[in-house]
Design a protein around this motif. Sequence first.
Motif, PDB file in Angstrom:
ATOM      1  N   ALA A   1       0.831  -1.204   0.000  1.00  0.00           N
ATOM      2  CA  ALA A   1       0.000   0.000   0.000  1.00  0.00           C
ATOM      3  C   ALA A   1       0.864   1.254   0.000  1.00  0.00           C
ATOM      4  O   ALA A   1       0.390   2.347  -0.331  1.00  0.00           O
ATOM      5  CB  ALA A   1      -0.924  -0.007   1.216  1.00  0.00           C
ATOM      6  N   LEU A   2       2.153   1.101   0.337  1.00  0.00           N
ATOM      7  CA  LEU A   2       3.079   2.235   0.292  1.00  0.00           C
ATOM      8  C   LEU A   2       3.201   2.816  -1.115  1.00  0.00           C
ATOM      9  O   LEU A   2       3.585   3.969  -1.279  1.00  0.00           O
ATOM     10  CB  LEU A   2       4.467   1.800   0.791  1.00  0.00           C
ATOM     11  CG  LEU A   2       4.576   1.448   2.272  1.00  0.00           C
ATOM     12  CD1 LEU A   2       5.938   0.825   2.574  1.00  0.00           C
ATOM     13  CD2 LEU A   2       4.363   2.681   3.115  1.00  0.00           C
ATOM     14  N   LEU A   3       2.873   2.021  -2.148  1.00  0.00           N
ATOM     15  CA  LEU A   3       2.933   2.530  -3.510  1.00  0.00           C
ATOM     16  C   LEU A   3       1.953   3.686  -3.725  1.00  0.00           C
ATOM     17  O   LEU A   3       2.156   4.529  -4.604  1.00  0.00           O
ATOM     18  CB  LEU A   3       2.631   1.415  -4.520  1.00  0.00           C
ATOM     19  CG  LEU A   3       3.829   0.564  -4.955  1.00  0.00           C
ATOM     20  CD1 LEU A   3       4.171  -0.478  -3.902  1.00  0.00           C
ATOM     21  CD2 LEU A   3       3.564  -0.139  -6.277  1.00  0.00           C
ATOM     22  N   PHE A   4       0.886   3.733  -2.925  1.00  0.00           N
ATOM     23  CA  PHE A   4      -0.118   4.781  -3.085  1.00  0.00           C
ATOM     24  C   PHE A   4       0.254   6.059  -2.334  1.00  0.00           C
ATOM     25  O   PHE A   4      -0.416   7.086  -2.506  1.00  0.00           O
ATOM     26  CB  PHE A   4      -1.481   4.285  -2.600  1.00  0.00           C
ATOM     27  CG  PHE A   4      -2.054   3.176  -3.442  1.00  0.00           C
ATOM     28  CD1 PHE A   4      -2.775   3.469  -4.586  1.00  0.00           C
ATOM     29  CD2 PHE A   4      -1.862   1.852  -3.094  1.00  0.00           C
ATOM     30  CE1 PHE A   4      -3.307   2.448  -5.371  1.00  0.00           C
ATOM     31  CE2 PHE A   4      -2.398   0.829  -3.873  1.00  0.00           C
ATOM     32  CZ  PHE A   4      -3.119   1.131  -5.013  1.00  0.00           C
ATOM     33  N   VAL A   5       1.293   6.011  -1.490  1.00  0.00           N
ATOM     34  CA  VAL A   5       1.675   7.172  -0.685  1.00  0.00           C
ATOM     35  C   VAL A   5       2.018   8.391  -1.550  1.00  0.00           C
ATOM     36  O   VAL A   5       1.574   9.512  -1.252  1.00  0.00           O
ATOM     37  CB  VAL A   5       2.832   6.819   0.274  1.00  0.00           C
ATOM     38  CG1 VAL A   5       3.407   8.067   0.936  1.00  0.00           C
ATOM     39  CG2 VAL A   5       2.346   5.846   1.337  1.00  0.00           C
ATOM     40  N   PRO A   6       2.804   8.260  -2.647  1.00  0.00           N
ATOM     41  CA  PRO A   6       3.089   9.444  -3.470  1.00  0.00           C
ATOM     42  C   PRO A   6       1.832  10.091  -4.040  1.00  0.00           C
ATOM     43  O   PRO A   6       1.758  11.325  -4.142  1.00  0.00           O
ATOM     44  CB  PRO A   6       3.986   8.887  -4.586  1.00  0.00           C
ATOM     45  CG  PRO A   6       4.637   7.692  -3.985  1.00  0.00           C
ATOM     46  CD  PRO A   6       3.586   7.094  -3.102  1.00  0.00           C
ATOM     47  N   LEU A   7       0.832   9.291  -4.410  1.00  0.00           N
ATOM     48  CA  LEU A   7      -0.428   9.849  -4.901  1.00  0.00           C
ATOM     49  C   LEU A   7      -1.122  10.668  -3.822  1.00  0.00           C
ATOM     50  O   LEU A   7      -1.628  11.772  -4.076  1.00  0.00           O
ATOM     51  CB  LEU A   7      -1.356   8.722  -5.362  1.00  0.00           C
ATOM     52  CG  LEU A   7      -1.103   8.115  -6.747  1.00  0.00           C
ATOM     53  CD1 LEU A   7      -2.002   6.904  -6.945  1.00  0.00           C
ATOM     54  CD2 LEU A   7      -1.353   9.138  -7.847  1.00  0.00           C
ATOM     55  N   LEU A   8      -1.150  10.121  -2.605  1.00  0.00           N
ATOM     56  CA  LEU A   8      -1.792  10.824  -1.496  1.00  0.00           C
ATOM     57  C   LEU A   8      -1.021  12.092  -1.129  1.00  0.00           C
ATOM     58  O   LEU A   8      -1.613  13.138  -0.865  1.00  0.00           O
ATOM     59  CB  LEU A   8      -1.899   9.898  -0.284  1.00  0.00           C
ATOM     60  CG  LEU A   8      -2.770   8.639  -0.472  1.00  0.00           C
ATOM     61  CD1 LEU A   8      -2.638   7.710   0.721  1.00  0.00           C
ATOM     62  CD2 LEU A   8      -4.229   9.044  -0.674  1.00  0.00           C
ATOM     63  N   ALA A   9       0.321  11.958  -1.126  1.00  0.00           N
ATOM     64  CA  ALA A   9       1.140  13.122  -0.771  1.00  0.00           C
ATOM     65  C   ALA A   9       1.003  14.238  -1.792  1.00  0.00           C
ATOM     66  O   ALA A   9       1.091  15.425  -1.452  1.00  0.00           O
ATOM     67  CB  ALA A   9       2.597  12.705  -0.637  1.00  0.00           C
ATOM     68  N   ALA A  10       0.787  13.869  -3.063  1.00  0.00           N
ATOM     69  CA  ALA A  10       0.651  14.877  -4.128  1.00  0.00           C
ATOM     70  C   ALA A  10      -0.792  15.349  -4.293  1.00  0.00           C
ATOM     71  O   ALA A  10      -1.067  16.211  -5.141  1.00  0.00           O
ATOM     72  CB  ALA A  10       1.157  14.296  -5.448  1.00  0.00           C
ATOM     73  N   HIS A  11      -1.715  14.785  -3.501  1.00  0.00           N
ATOM     74  CA  HIS A  11      -3.138  15.127  -3.561  1.00  0.00           C
ATOM     75  C   HIS A  11      -3.701  14.905  -4.961  1.00  0.00           C
ATOM     76  O   HIS A  11      -4.543  15.671  -5.441  1.00  0.00           O
ATOM     77  CB  HIS A  11      -3.376  16.585  -3.135  1.00  0.00           C
ATOM     78  CG  HIS A  11      -2.814  16.909  -1.794  1.00  0.00           C
ATOM     79  ND1 HIS A  11      -2.631  18.207  -1.353  1.00  0.00           N
ATOM     80  CD2 HIS A  11      -2.390  16.115  -0.779  1.00  0.00           C
ATOM     81  CE1 HIS A  11      -2.123  18.205  -0.130  1.00  0.00           C
ATOM     82  NE2 HIS A  11      -1.967  16.937   0.227  1.00  0.00           N
ATOM     83  N   SER A  12      -3.243  13.844  -5.623  1.00  0.00           N
ATOM     84  CA  SER A  12      -3.670  13.561  -6.987  1.00  0.00           C
ATOM     85  C   SER A  12      -4.956  12.738  -6.991  1.00  0.00           C
ATOM     86  O   SER A  12      -5.078  11.751  -6.266  1.00  0.00           O
ATOM     87  CB  SER A  12      -2.582  12.801  -7.742  1.00  0.00           C
ATOM     88  OG  SER A  12      -3.039  12.414  -9.015  1.00  0.00           O
TER      89      SER A  12
END
Length: 491
Positions: free
Chosen positions: A216-227
């Motif tokens: 699930a860590l793969l989704f962290v950049p998406l969440l951090a970028a608010h994408s």
Amino acid sequence: MTPFAANVPASETCPLYVDLDGTLTPSDTLYESVMLFIRRNPFNLLRMLAWLLLGKAGFKQRLAGAVRPDPARLPYNERFVQFLREERARGRPLVLASAADVRIVREVAAHLKLFQDALGTNARGDGLNLSRRHKRAAIEAHARASGHDRWAYAGNSRDDLAVWEGSSQAVAVNAPPSVIERLQKIHAQARVFDRVPLSLLTVLRAIRLKQWSKNALLFVPLLAAHSLDPHRWAMVALAFVAFGLCASATYLFNDLLDLPNDRVHRIKRHRPLASAAIAIPTAVLLGVVMMVLAFVLAFAVSTAFAALLLAYTATTLAYSMVLKRLALIDVLVLSGLYTLRIAAGAVAANLVLSNWLAAISIFLFLSLALVKRCAELEELDDERTTLAPGRGYQPRDLPSLRAMGMASGFLAVMVLALYIDSQNSEMLYANPEWLWAAAPVLLLWVMRIWLKTGRRELHGEDPLQFALKDPFSWMTLLAMGAIGLAATTGL
């Protein structure tokens, strides 16, 4: 189970010849030896390919000369072993007869102290692989030399049918239904120790499906970028499956290489491979199939993502073979593998990985890797133990590892605090001051997990798996999410 020679006097009981691989042990000593040899040096695989030219007996002779499994660390069919103890107690002669190298057979017989003699493949003797008709001939000759014209045989596979055809009595242990059906045409009164079928649950445990949660860590950049871009989310979802398949394959290979150590571990000895609930060839085939599927999906995401997945695979295999036994290097590698997941998520989503996010990840996951090592060492009650099995640590290292781990966790919180006051947070968040509330929440979680480690409440468990079952950790995650939402919306 069918009654078998229950009331026969000891003097009239014919000797029982017992197969080793798949019968006495649910595992196979040949495959066990292969994995031990590869673990010693991966390039030994090339040596074994050359030994195949020597034939089965020659191959087994060379391999057994290089490495042999420890009989004390092999799994055994306990119900069948108990049956053998009862047979021996009433005076029945027992002989271990296997196609395995004779040295392995003798060592297992000596360990169990149940058998009067041992027969095995001896390349330096007759040079025959002691299987099928060769085993039957060897058993007949041995029985005659011992003064018996009748003998019984216990086996498990199609190869044993040729042996059963010459036996007076038959025992089938862990045999597939097709073998049982053919055996009962030869021996209608054969005694059968039922086979435990391979279940889907066992396979899921072997591939450690629950460990997919780490991806699930793969989704962290998406969440951090608010994408909220659906295409990016779809690509990361595909990457998640690819990483899961790849990670499961590497877990299988790791367990194959670590069988001897897992079998003496209080928890790990119950794993499907360590307990031989799943066969080594089945695990190898399953691992290869999953690895191929993983890279097919990875290339569907992007070539760059496939390259990162290849780096993850190579690092994980190096960790399983060598790096996990190097003190401090092992925890740095684990921390790097977690951070690599986040980087892979950024690549799959076509985003630039934030240096702040990478720094927080490295320190936080280094702390959790050290939590795991400390929890494992806490399990070693005997301070005279030199090393944790398969690891490079000693119990006296605990104070140093605790200090490193807590310091690393606190550094992760400090990097978060520095990020809050940076230009990056002002660009992404409408009200970044809200993020200051996240620092004490994360700090509390780090301190709590270290407190539980010191209290031996993790029981050697992976801290992330512990967190998934821990209500406080879920509350922490929800609190962090609420704080992030408040900072984003400016409420």
